[in-house]
Design a protein around this motif. Structure first.
Motif, mmCIF file in Angstrom:
data_model
loop_
_atom_site.group_PDB
_atom_site.id
_atom_site.type_symbol
_atom_site.label_atom_id
_atom_site.label_comp_id
_atom_site.label_asym_id
_atom_site.label_seq_id
_atom_site.Cartn_x
_atom_site.Cartn_y
_atom_site.Cartn_z
ATOM 1 N N MET A 94 13.933 59.763 3.273
ATOM 2 C CA MET A 94 12.977 58.689 3.427
ATOM 3 C C MET A 94 11.618 59.293 3.779
ATOM 4 O O MET A 94 11.528 60.169 4.627
ATOM 5 N N VAL A 95 10.586 58.828 3.104
ATOM 6 C CA VAL A 95 9.224 59.268 3.359
ATOM 7 C C VAL A 95 8.440 58.091 3.926
ATOM 8 O O VAL A 95 8.428 57.006 3.343
ATOM 9 N N THR A 96 7.810 58.326 5.075
ATOM 10 C CA THR A 96 6.936 57.316 5.676
ATOM 11 C C THR A 96 5.508 57.800 5.540
ATOM 12 O O THR A 96 5.200 58.947 5.887
ATOM 13 N N ALA A 97 4.651 56.935 5.023
ATOM 14 C CA ALA A 97 3.245 57.287 4.844
ATOM 15 C C ALA A 97 2.365 56.247 5.525
ATOM 16 O O ALA A 97 2.674 55.053 5.534
ATOM 17 N N PHE A 98 1.285 56.740 6.091
ATOM 18 C CA PHE A 98 0.266 55.881 6.663
ATOM 19 C C PHE A 98 -0.956 56.026 5.774
ATOM 20 O O PHE A 98 -1.443 57.149 5.557
ATOM 21 N N ILE A 99 -1.412 54.918 5.237
ATOM 22 C CA ILE A 99 -2.486 54.934 4.248
ATOM 23 C C ILE A 99 -3.665 54.153 4.816
ATOM 24 O O ILE A 99 -3.511 53.022 5.278
ATOM 25 N N LEU A 100 -4.818 54.791 4.792
ATOM 26 C CA LEU A 100 -6.060 54.141 5.197
ATOM 27 C C LEU A 100 -6.807 53.772 3.925
ATOM 28 O O LEU A 100 -6.954 54.604 3.031
ATOM 29 N N ALA A 101 -7.252 52.530 3.835
ATOM 30 C CA ALA A 101 -7.919 52.079 2.617
ATOM 31 C C ALA A 101 -9.271 51.457 2.928
ATOM 32 O O ALA A 101 -9.439 50.786 3.947
ATOM 33 N N THR A 102 -10.193 51.703 2.031
ATOM 34 C CA THR A 102 -11.490 51.044 2.056
ATOM 35 C C THR A 102 -11.473 50.024 0.927
ATOM 36 O O THR A 102 -11.024 50.327 -0.180
ATOM 37 N N THR A 103 -11.962 48.828 1.213
ATOM 38 C CA THR A 103 -11.965 47.769 0.210
ATOM 39 C C THR A 103 -13.389 47.489 -0.258
ATOM 40 O O THR A 103 -14.354 47.933 0.356
ATOM 41 N N LEU A 143 1.530 54.741 -4.634
ATOM 42 C CA LEU A 143 0.092 54.896 -4.407
ATOM 43 C C LEU A 143 -0.716 54.651 -5.675
ATOM 44 O O LEU A 143 -1.693 53.905 -5.666
ATOM 45 N N ILE A 144 -0.305 55.263 -6.772
ATOM 46 C CA ILE A 144 -1.081 55.175 -8.002
ATOM 47 C C ILE A 144 -0.896 53.835 -8.708
ATOM 48 O O ILE A 144 -1.870 53.188 -9.092
ATOM 49 N N ARG A 145 0.323 53.403 -8.881
ATOM 50 C CA ARG A 145 0.593 52.212 -9.687
ATOM 51 C C ARG A 145 0.479 50.891 -8.929
ATOM 52 O O ARG A 145 0.219 49.859 -9.550
ATOM 53 N N LYS A 146 0.695 50.918 -7.627
ATOM 54 C CA LYS A 146 0.720 49.652 -6.892
ATOM 55 C C LYS A 146 -0.452 49.474 -5.933
ATOM 56 O O LYS A 146 -1.008 48.374 -5.847
ATOM 57 N N ILE A 147 -0.811 50.507 -5.203
ATOM 58 C CA ILE A 147 -1.853 50.348 -4.185
ATOM 59 C C ILE A 147 -3.243 50.630 -4.756
ATOM 60 O O ILE A 147 -4.123 49.768 -4.722
ATOM 61 N N ARG A 148 -3.444 51.811 -5.297
ATOM 62 C CA ARG A 148 -4.776 52.165 -5.810
ATOM 63 C C ARG A 148 -5.178 51.340 -7.022
ATOM 64 O O ARG A 148 -6.353 51.255 -7.351
ATOM 65 N N SER A 149 -4.229 50.723 -7.674
ATOM 66 C CA SER A 149 -4.553 49.905 -8.847
ATOM 67 C C SER A 149 -5.014 48.496 -8.473
ATOM 68 O O SER A 149 -5.477 47.755 -9.336
ATOM 69 N N LEU A 150 -4.877 48.126 -7.197
ATOM 70 C CA LEU A 150 -5.375 46.813 -6.782
ATOM 71 C C LEU A 150 -6.878 46.750 -7.044
ATOM 72 O O LEU A 150 -7.610 47.697 -6.726
ATOM 73 N N PRO A 151 -7.366 45.652 -7.613
ATOM 74 C CA PRO A 151 -8.766 45.592 -8.042
ATOM 75 C C PRO A 151 -9.794 45.728 -6.918
ATOM 76 O O PRO A 151 -10.922 46.136 -7.178
ATOM 77 N N ASN A 152 -9.427 45.420 -5.686
ATOM 78 C CA ASN A 152 -10.403 45.456 -4.591
ATOM 79 C C ASN A 152 -10.252 46.661 -3.667
ATOM 80 O O ASN A 152 -10.889 46.720 -2.629
ATOM 81 N N ILE A 153 -9.399 47.616 -4.050
ATOM 82 C CA ILE A 153 -9.292 48.868 -3.296
ATOM 83 C C ILE A 153 -10.350 49.823 -3.826
ATOM 84 O O ILE A 153 -10.399 50.106 -5.019
ATOM 85 N N ALA A 154 -11.173 50.346 -2.928
ATOM 86 C CA ALA A 154 -12.222 51.292 -3.332
ATOM 87 C C ALA A 154 -11.778 52.735 -3.150
ATOM 88 O O ALA A 154 -12.110 53.600 -3.955
ATOM 89 N N MET A 155 -11.014 53.016 -2.056
ATOM 90 C CA MET A 155 -10.631 54.389 -1.743
ATOM 91 C C MET A 155 -9.437 54.375 -0.803
ATOM 92 O O MET A 155 -9.287 53.456 0.004
ATOM 93 N N THR A 156 -8.606 55.420 -0.892
ATOM 94 C CA THR A 156 -7.489 55.556 0.045
ATOM 95 C C THR A 156 -7.410 56.977 0.573
ATOM 96 O O THR A 156 -7.829 57.923 -0.085
ATOM 97 N N THR A 157 -6.856 57.092 1.778
ATOM 98 C CA THR A 157 -6.509 58.375 2.381
ATOM 99 C C THR A 157 -5.077 58.240 2.853
ATOM 100 O O THR A 157 -4.748 57.268 3.541
ATOM 101 N N THR A 158 -4.243 59.203 2.519
ATOM 102 C CA THR A 158 -2.822 59.117 2.841
ATOM 103 C C THR A 158 -2.400 60.216 3.774
ATOM 104 O O THR A 158 -2.753 61.385 3.588
ATOM 105 N N MET A 159 -1.633 59.843 4.797
ATOM 106 C CA MET A 159 -1.036 60.795 5.737
ATOM 107 C C MET A 159 0.466 60.576 5.714
ATOM 108 O O MET A 159 0.924 59.442 5.853
ATOM 109 N N ILE A 160 1.216 61.653 5.540
ATOM 110 C CA ILE A 160 2.670 61.552 5.480
ATOM 111 C C ILE A 160 3.233 61.892 6.855
ATOM 112 O O ILE A 160 2.908 62.935 7.443
ATOM 113 N N GLY A 161 4.072 60.997 7.363
ATOM 114 C CA GLY A 161 4.702 61.205 8.662
ATOM 115 C C GLY A 161 5.798 62.259 8.575
ATOM 116 O O GLY A 161 6.491 62.361 7.573
ATOM 117 N N LEU A 162 5.928 63.041 9.643
ATOM 118 C CA LEU A 162 6.968 64.078 9.686
ATOM 119 C C LEU A 162 8.136 63.624 10.536
ATOM 120 O O LEU A 162 8.005 62.852 11.427
#
Length: 75
Positions: free
Chosen positions: A1-10, A56-75
């Motif tokens: 299981m991979v847990t990611a914390f994603i910061l997004a600018t809209t 990230l690519i197909r579902k989150i970054r493809s949203l029309p109002n997302i401008a930028m994302t930064t992703t951190m993967i939890g260990l």
């Protein structure tokens, strides 16, 4: 299981719309509008890194109002 914390600018004024869209994505466990350099904090869980990349690519970054994302993967 991979847990990611994603910061997004809209795009300006679209924070609530993005939050609504994100909460419809199966892999998104939590999402919050936040103040600061980013507009949204997202917690996502996937089975592996390849699945995370796909989300990230197909579902989150493809949203029309997302401008930028930064992703951190939890260990």
């Amino acid at each position: 299981m991979v847990t990611a914390f994603i910061l997004a600018t809209t795009k300006t004024g679209k924070e609530k719309d993005v939050l609504t869209d994100l909460l419809r994505i199966e892999e998104v466990r939590e999402a919050y509008n936040v103040y600061g350099d980013y507009d949204v904090l997202i917690k996502a869980e996937t089975k592996d890194i390849d699945s995370l990349n796909d989300v990230l690519i197909r579902k989150i970054r493809s949203l029309p109002n997302i401008a930028m994302t930064t992703t951190m993967i939890g260990l």
